[in-house]
Design an enzyme around this catalytic site. Structure first.
Site, mmCIF file in Angstrom:
data_model
loop_
_atom_site.group_PDB
_atom_site.id
_atom_site.type_symbol
_atom_site.label_atom_id
_atom_site.label_comp_id
_atom_site.label_asym_id
_atom_site.label_seq_id
_atom_site.Cartn_x
_atom_site.Cartn_y
_atom_site.Cartn_z
ATOM 1 N N SER A 112 30.425 4.014 -24.743
ATOM 2 C CA SER A 112 31.338 2.869 -24.713
ATOM 3 C C SER A 112 31.602 2.348 -26.133
ATOM 4 C CB SER A 112 30.782 1.796 -23.771
ATOM 5 O OG SER A 112 31.752 0.848 -23.443
ATOM 6 N N ASP B 151 36.787 5.147 -14.410
ATOM 7 C CA ASP B 151 36.282 4.121 -15.327
ATOM 8 C C ASP B 151 37.205 2.894 -15.312
ATOM 9 O OD1 ASP B 151 35.407 2.589 -17.520
ATOM 10 O OD2 ASP B 151 34.795 4.366 -18.636
ATOM 11 N N HIS C 295 32.272 3.583 -15.134
ATOM 12 C CA HIS C 295 31.835 3.412 -16.532
ATOM 13 C C HIS C 295 30.319 3.560 -16.575
ATOM 14 C CE1 HIS C 295 32.622 2.249 -20.649
ATOM 15 N NE2 HIS C 295 31.729 1.280 -20.592
#
Length: 223
Positions: free
Chosen positions: A119, A173, A204
């Site tokens: 991320s 996601d 995610h």
């Protein structure tokens, strides 16, 4: 730019490591987040590896109503094209470079170091790794994107064009949109970087199949 050394969690797969993986966590997490997957990567046959899991600084995050949390940079909106915190990104780039330099001082050459991140940590991996003047062993970019894409063409270095980049994203996601990750992969490929693109039926997060693939990638680049 000199940066203070970040606090880190360290795990060594065997004594006297000759290789290192510097793994950057996501927004609001810390260095402990990915430490549990080290045994799952099955690196017994590779040279000894030092995993370095730094803790990002605590800073207010606009997206989360200004709440202070561990973050590599501020985020105002999740949308692609939102105004980016260039100052925070470059500050964290200096901190990552300082961690690489410390591994060099401890006897591990840059071409024996893998940069990895999830991320926000993925964003910092791609930002720093593509600008680095020394060749890395590899980059692992999970569920993220290339930040400051407008300055990428002018700033990226040639040193890591042939460094294999493992880039992966969940097709469901809701945090970093799949299309944003895909667009970043395209920018890297068009600039000549050796980037592979893997997708998984997940949100995610990280899934077992992805961990298996990361292990295979590391066994290859750390051999």
């Amino acid at each position: 730019m000199n940066a203070p050394l970040l606090d880190c969690l360290e795990i060594e797969t065997a004594p006297n490591p000759s290789h290192a993986v510097i793994w950057l966590h996501g927004l609001g997490a810390d260095g402990h987040d990915f430490a549990p997957i080290v045994p799952e990567l099955r690196l017994a046959a590779t040279p000894a590896v030092r995993f370095v899991f730094p803790h990002a600084p605590v800073r207010p995050v606009t997206l989360n109503n200004g709440m202070a949390m561990r973050a590599w940079y501020d985020i105002t909106l999740l949308a692609s094209g939102a105004r980016e915190d260039a100052g925070g990104i470059r500050e964290s780039e200096a901190a990552v470079r300082a961690l690489i330099a410390r591994e060099n001082q401890r006897g591990i050459a840059t071409d024996h170091i893998v940069l990895a991140g999830f991320s926000q940590g993925c964003a910092m991996t791609l930002h720093t790794g593509t600008r680095l003047e020394q060749k890395l062993a590899g980059m692992i970019a999970l569920s993220g994107y290339l930040p400051l894409a407008d300055s990428f063409a002018a700033e990226h270095s040639q040193a890591n064009l042939n460094t294999p980049i493992f880039m992966a994203h969940g097709v469901f996601d809701p945090v970093v949109q799949f299309a944003h990750g895909q667009a970043s992969q395209r920018i890297l490929a068009e600039a000549g970087f050796d980037v592979s693109w893997k997708t998984y039926p997940m949100p995610h997060s990280v899934c077992p199949e992805e961990i298996t693939d990361i292990g295979a990638y590391l066994r290859q680049v750390l051999a």
